[in-house]
Design an enzyme around this catalytic site. Structure first.
Site, mmCIF file in Angstrom:
data_model
loop_
_atom_site.group_PDB
_atom_site.id
_atom_site.type_symbol
_atom_site.label_atom_id
_atom_site.label_comp_id
_atom_site.label_asym_id
_atom_site.label_seq_id
_atom_site.Cartn_x
_atom_site.Cartn_y
_atom_site.Cartn_z
ATOM 1 N N CYS A 1 -1.331 -2.392 15.185
ATOM 2 C CA CYS A 1 -1.085 -2.001 13.799
ATOM 3 C C CYS A 1 -1.690 -3.223 13.015
ATOM 4 O O CYS A 1 -1.419 -4.303 13.136
ATOM 5 C CB CYS A 1 0.280 -1.769 13.450
ATOM 6 N N CYS B 1 -2.636 5.961 9.731
ATOM 7 C CA CYS B 1 -1.503 5.352 10.253
ATOM 8 C C CYS B 1 -2.057 4.015 10.930
ATOM 9 O O CYS B 1 -2.852 4.002 11.753
ATOM 10 C CB CYS B 1 -0.885 6.287 11.244
ATOM 11 N N CYS C 1 3.209 8.170 1.404
ATOM 12 C CA CYS C 1 3.590 7.132 2.397
ATOM 13 C C CYS C 1 4.105 5.621 1.552
ATOM 14 O O CYS C 1 3.275 5.491 1.021
ATOM 15 C CB CYS C 1 2.531 7.033 3.437
ATOM 16 N N CYS D 1 3.770 -4.933 16.036
ATOM 17 C CA CYS D 1 3.209 -3.946 16.843
ATOM 18 C C CYS D 1 1.776 -4.108 17.231
ATOM 19 O O CYS D 1 0.924 -4.431 16.365
ATOM 20 C CB CYS D 1 3.172 -2.385 16.175
ATOM 21 N N GLU E 1 0.907 -1.201 0.135
ATOM 22 C CA GLU E 1 -0.096 -0.030 0.019
ATOM 23 C C GLU E 1 0.776 1.506 0.127
ATOM 24 O O GLU E 1 1.964 1.196 0.482
ATOM 25 C CB GLU E 1 -0.791 -0.097 1.375
ATOM 26 N N CYS F 1 4.933 -7.077 7.770
ATOM 27 C CA CYS F 1 5.923 -6.773 8.635
ATOM 28 C C CYS F 1 5.981 -7.659 9.670
ATOM 29 O O CYS F 1 5.069 -8.396 10.171
ATOM 30 C CB CYS F 1 5.425 -5.394 9.428
HETATM 31 S S1 SF4 Z 1 3.591 -0.135 13.013
HETATM 32 FE FE1 SF4 Z 1 3.099 -2.027 11.852
HETATM 33 S S2 SF4 Z 1 4.439 -1.660 10.033
HETATM 34 FE FE2 SF4 Z 1 5.421 -0.265 11.533
HETATM 35 S S3 SF4 Z 1 6.864 -1.602 12.543
HETATM 36 FE FE3 SF4 Z 1 5.009 -1.738 13.878
HETATM 37 S S4 SF4 Z 1 3.822 -3.673 12.822
HETATM 38 FE FE4 SF4 Z 1 5.411 -3.044 11.250
#
Ligand code: SF4
Length: 387
Positions: A152, A370, A138, A149, A109, A145
């Site tokens: 996220c 975000c 962005c 987190c 994305e 990933c």
């Molecule tokens: S916020 Fe999401 S994309 Fe960014 S490092 Fe953490 S898990 Fe990965």
């Protein structure tokens, strides 16, 4: 004389089909390739100009190269395999979110935010004398990933694969082309804050930065890379002659909270991350940014703001804080912070002398904000489709 075999070795074992992609090769690599075809070095410059300035997406269209050379390159299987926008979602606020396909059809994305990302502008921004367009793009660095987190959506994908330098730079060129951006006149900021952790794909990410600066003419001072706190990556960035600004996705004022929402902290503590960031030789007026996603009831209290002030004060470099009120996403059990809590948090930082900016949420309705990037095709209807 260096030959194609040398070039293939340079490209670190990628599949032949991917290797025969001209888009993403550095000037040095293209010079080696052109030399192998008996061509002078300036052919590499012509190719780069065609791909990055004229944004030509097919070899047939590169009219600066002799017809015979184009023919032979095509016969040998070389292409300009630039990433393609395969789906576009448009927000009521003008933000556009794109699904961009790489060489194997996997999508990432990329987000276009007209008018900027809502945070304060670059420290070197002057007031415009004439009307120029401002926008922020962005950019993603990985498919999915691995950092996990907890707030996220991208984390839910896990890591699928790294993007190549061409796939990272290609997102930008595809969006510049779609938006008919005039580089040099329009004020374009790049934030490497899309899907993925750029410092876990460091070499390809930095190769993309160099292509975008040297070949597309975008300003490094208008680029920002955000890391979850990969200390070796921060230390490497500090040695780069050409580099984006640094943002640390901090999100907590102490290791206990950070560990609960960002497991990566078990490896690198906040103090170590900040000390590493202190190694960056900052440009005049440059600051390191602490990105701070406010999660209702988790990290948004005034005591947390005070702890954050203490971190900013003891940092060995000037810092500023970008606050982001958490954007809800399907399957994530956090609460949005109350607007008055967000305002109080920001005021507390400012009152204690820490520059703090509130990032406007962009494209929430299309999952472009975000922490919301997760190829959410099935969860909303595309407003427009392209290509
Ligand atoms: S916020 Fe999401 S994309 Fe960014 S490092 Fe953490 S898990 Fe990965």
């Amino acid at each position: 004389m260096p030959g194609r075999e040398n070039l293939v070795r340079l490209l670190d074992g990628a599949a032949e089909a991917a290797v025969k992609n001209l888009f993403g090769l550095s000037r040095q690599q293209l010079t080696v390739l052109m030399s192998d075809f008996g061509q002078p070095a300036y052919r590499a410059g012509q190719l780069l100009d065609a791909m990055f300035r004229q944004r030509i997406a097919s070899l047939e269209g590169v009219s600066t190269l002799p017809r015979g050379l184009r023919k032979v390159l095509l016969e040998e299987g070389w292409t300009i395999g630039r990433s393609r926008i395969v789906e576009t979602f448009r927000s009521v606020d003008g933000t556009e979110r794109y699904l961009v396909a790489g060489h194997d059809g996997q999508t990432v994305e990329t987000v276009w935010m007209p008018g900027g990302d809502g945070a304060e502008r670059g420290d070197d921004d002057a007031v415009d004398g004439e009307a120029t367009r401002r926008a922020t793009i962005c950019v993603s660095s990985q498919v999915g990933c691995a950092v996990n987190c907890q707030f996220c959506l991208t984390a839910k994908l896990g890591l699928q694969r790294n993007l190549s330098a061409g796939e990272i730079a290609g997102q930008v060129i595809a969006v510049l082309e779609r938006q008919a951006v005039q580089v040099g006149r329009d004020r374009i900021n790049l934030v490497f804050m899309g899907m993925g952790e750029p410092f876990l794909n460091y070499d390809e990410f930095m190769a993309a930065v160099r292509l975008l600066v040297n070949e597309a003419g975008l300003a490094e001072s208008r680029m920002t890379v955000s890391t979850s706190g990969i200390v070796p990556g921060i230390l490497r960035l500090a040695t780069e002659p050409v580099r984006p600004r640094l943002a640390i996705s901090l999100n907590a004022p102490n290791d206990a909270i950070r560990e609960a929402i960002m497991p990566i902290t078990r490896k690198w503590k906040i103090d170590d991350v900040i000390l590493a960031a202190g190694q960056l030789p900052l440009r005049p007026r440059e600051r390191v940014t602490f990105e701070y996603v406010l999660l209702g009831g988790i990290n948004d209290g005034l005591q947390h703001a005070d702890e954050l002030v203490a971190l900013a004060r003891k940092a060995p470099m000037p810092v500023k804080v970008n606050l982001i009120a958490w954007n809800p996403g399907p399957g994530i059990a956090y609460a949005m912070p109350a607007p008055e809590q967000v305002a109080a948090f920001q005021q507390r930082l400012i009152a204690r002398g820490v520059p703090a900016f509130l990032r406007r949420p962009r494209g929430r309705d299309i999952y472009a904000a975000c922490g919301q990037l997760k190829r959410t095709v099935s969860e909303i209807q595309p407003a427009i489709s392209s290509q």
